[in-house]
Design a protein around this motif. Sequence first.
Motif, short mmCIF file in Angstrom:
data_model
loop_
_atom_site.label_atom_id
_atom_site.label_comp_id
_atom_site.label_asym_id
_atom_site.label_seq_id
_atom_site.Cartn_x
_atom_site.Cartn_y
_atom_site.Cartn_z
N UNK A 49 0.88 -1.19 -0.08
CA UNK A 49 -0.06 -0.10 0.04
C UNK A 49 0.66 1.18 -0.03
N UNK A 50 2.27 0.87 -0.28
CA UNK A 50 3.04 2.21 -0.06
C UNK A 50 3.28 3.05 -1.29
N UNK A 51 2.80 2.26 -2.40
CA UNK A 51 2.78 3.01 -3.74
C UNK A 51 4.14 2.71 -4.46
N UNK A 52 5.03 2.09 -3.75
CA UNK A 52 6.53 1.82 -4.31
C UNK A 52 6.47 0.71 -5.38
N UNK A 53 7.18 0.77 -6.30
CA UNK A 53 7.10 -0.24 -7.53
C UNK A 53 7.64 -1.66 -7.10
N UNK A 54 7.05 -2.76 -7.34
CA UNK A 54 7.31 -4.02 -6.69
C UNK A 54 7.23 -4.89 -8.06
N UNK A 55 8.26 -5.72 -8.72
CA UNK A 55 8.10 -6.30 -9.94
C UNK A 55 9.24 -7.35 -10.22
N UNK A 56 9.02 -8.55 -9.51
CA UNK A 56 8.50 -8.75 -8.32
C UNK A 56 9.18 -8.22 -6.97
N UNK A 57 10.42 -7.93 -7.11
CA UNK A 57 11.22 -7.43 -6.12
C UNK A 57 10.94 -5.84 -5.98
N UNK A 58 11.69 -5.22 -4.98
CA UNK A 58 11.44 -3.72 -4.95
C UNK A 58 12.42 -3.13 -5.84
N UNK A 59 11.77 -2.46 -6.71
CA UNK A 59 12.70 -1.74 -7.78
C UNK A 59 13.50 -0.63 -7.21
N UNK A 60 14.68 -0.74 -7.56
CA UNK A 60 15.72 0.31 -7.19
C UNK A 60 16.55 1.06 -8.41
N UNK A 61 17.23 2.10 -8.22
CA UNK A 61 17.76 2.76 -9.25
C UNK A 61 19.46 2.18 -9.55
N UNK A 62 20.20 2.70 -9.96
CA UNK A 62 21.41 2.14 -10.04
C UNK A 62 22.41 2.34 -8.87
N UNK A 63 22.10 3.06 -7.97
CA UNK A 63 22.44 3.55 -6.71
C UNK A 63 21.66 2.90 -5.44
N UNK A 64 20.93 1.72 -5.65
CA UNK A 64 19.87 1.22 -4.99
C UNK A 64 19.00 1.93 -4.23
N UNK A 65 18.57 3.29 -4.67
CA UNK A 65 17.72 3.96 -4.32
C UNK A 65 16.33 3.61 -4.58
N UNK A 66 15.61 3.81 -3.90
CA UNK A 66 13.95 4.01 -4.21
C UNK A 66 13.25 5.07 -4.24
N UNK A 67 13.78 6.18 -3.35
CA UNK A 67 13.43 7.55 -3.45
C UNK A 67 14.79 8.00 -2.97
N UNK A 68 14.93 9.47 -2.84
CA UNK A 68 16.20 10.06 -1.99
C UNK A 68 16.42 9.54 -0.81
N UNK A 69 15.17 9.05 -0.07
CA UNK A 69 15.49 8.85 1.28
C UNK A 69 15.20 7.52 1.70
N UNK A 70 15.04 6.72 0.86
CA UNK A 70 14.66 5.35 0.93
C UNK A 70 15.54 4.51 -0.03
N UNK A 71 16.32 3.39 0.52
CA UNK A 71 17.28 2.83 -0.16
C UNK A 71 16.79 1.10 0.00
N UNK A 72 17.31 0.24 -0.78
CA UNK A 72 17.05 -1.01 -0.45
C UNK A 72 18.41 -2.07 -1.04
N UNK A 73 18.35 -3.27 -0.44
CA UNK A 73 19.52 -3.87 -0.68
C UNK A 73 19.06 -5.53 -0.43
N UNK A 74 19.91 -6.38 -1.30
CA UNK A 74 19.70 -7.86 -1.03
C UNK A 74 18.52 -8.42 -1.80
N UNK A 75 18.14 -9.71 -1.03
CA UNK A 75 17.24 -10.66 -1.77
C UNK A 75 15.89 -9.81 -2.01
N UNK A 76 15.53 -8.72 -1.48
CA UNK A 76 14.25 -8.37 -1.65
C UNK A 76 14.21 -7.33 -2.90
N UNK A 77 15.39 -6.87 -3.52
CA UNK A 77 15.69 -6.11 -4.48
C UNK A 77 15.58 -6.72 -5.84
#
Length: 381
Positions: A248-276
């Motif tokens: 319900x957060x509105x973040x893109x999930x396809x099937x893992x959480x989508x990150x940019x080339x610096x592992x950012x989801x937004x400027x304040x939110x980053x993600x790493x590992x098996x979830x990505x």
Amino acid sequence: MIDPHGRVVIVGGSIAGLTAAEELRSRGFEGELVLVEAETETPYARPPLSKAVLSGKEEPDDARLPSFDHLELEFWSGVEVTGLDTERKRLRVEGDDIRFDGLVITTGARAATLRDHGANEGDAPEVVLRTMNDAIALRNRLREGDDIVIVGGGILGMEIASTASALGLAVTVVDRIPAMLGAVGSHLSDLVMRCASQAGVTYTIAPDGARLQNAGDRVLVHTATGTLEAGIVVSSVGCRPNVEWLMSSGLAVTPGLVVDERCRVTPDIVAAGDVVSVAGGRRQPHWSNALDQARTAASALLQGDGATPYDHRPYFWTEQFGLSLKIAGNGPPTGEPTMLDGSADDLAAILQWVEDGRPVAAAALNRRIPISRLHNLAGHH
Ligand SMILES: Cc1cc2nc3c(=O)[nH]c(=O)nc-3n(C[C@H](O)[C@H](O)[C@H](O)COP(=O)(O)OP(=O)(O)OC[C@H]3O[C@@H](n4cnc5c(N)ncnc54)[C@H](O)[C@@H]3O)c2cc1C
């Protein structure tokens, strides 16, 4: 980018989460650090769970991750995060909200099951191996069991097969394709199939897959060509990213959480590992990827565009049937490799795959080699 004196919350207290914490501190983050973990276990490494812990050569405590006392973080164990409000910068946990300035998402993955795949519609018991509790439970079953069927001949399934056969169980592996073909390519897959067979493991290829049925204290495994049965049936059919709490957060999930080339989801939110999910939606659920992404994610939280982009250099290792195999490269190598050193017949070699005159993958078989050298041989720079 966040204030280096602000409040960073890390959700998921395993290797990616702890590596991100380590990296934040080593890069000078002086603010408040909170690590939230759903399990009540002291953080542990998963790779030994299918190897030394499962076989009984090591105890569960031997798999614990190193102490993180020096990181001066608040560790909230046994707390599951159930939601995220990106606008208000709040995490939802039972009966409370957690505020953050920066967020690191490292919730990893869980074992997929045949039930998830619609191949266990009844109540057939399916054993999986993902957590420490799973490993202890399976280890106890292996000590008492006579026979086991493992559905899924990927890396994890073959490690379980190896451990179970060394413990004296009659082992059958069922998969649509030969062992680990999708991960290591045909040359190494053939080698693993040979070693498994020499260890007494029966490998059944069932192109239409397998379906489970409960039969009291036995489980039936139906394939298009026949029915197998065993006292223990393990499903080793991949893993699913733990993203439901983000739906319900509105973040893109396809099937893992989508990150940019610096592992950012937004400027304040980053993600790493098996979830990505990395480039093109592909996931890389391997240990070194979790480490590398966590370092990138932490630096991007502190440095924004100034952080070095994630250098995607796939690498993993496995140990089974007397083989210690390390492999680097993009996707399963195709064709025959060149033996750079040793010989595959002696089960000790360094192998390299070349396509169009360029190295694309390399493997070390029962050979010690610096990982950086293996990456070089695989064409990673
Ligand atoms: C049995 C086994 C053997 C393996 N062997 C190898 C190997 O030989 N080589 C290799 O390269 N890789 C191996 N791997 C893969 C490797 O262990 C993983 O890639 C690695 O653990 C990923 O780390 P992670 O921190 O991203 O996620 P995870 O290790 O999955 O950790 C995620 C953490 O987040 C927590 N969490 C999830 N949701 C929430 C929530 N909502 N709130 C709070 N906490 C939450 C979970 O409880 C978990 O502790 C193996 C994996 C398994 C299961």
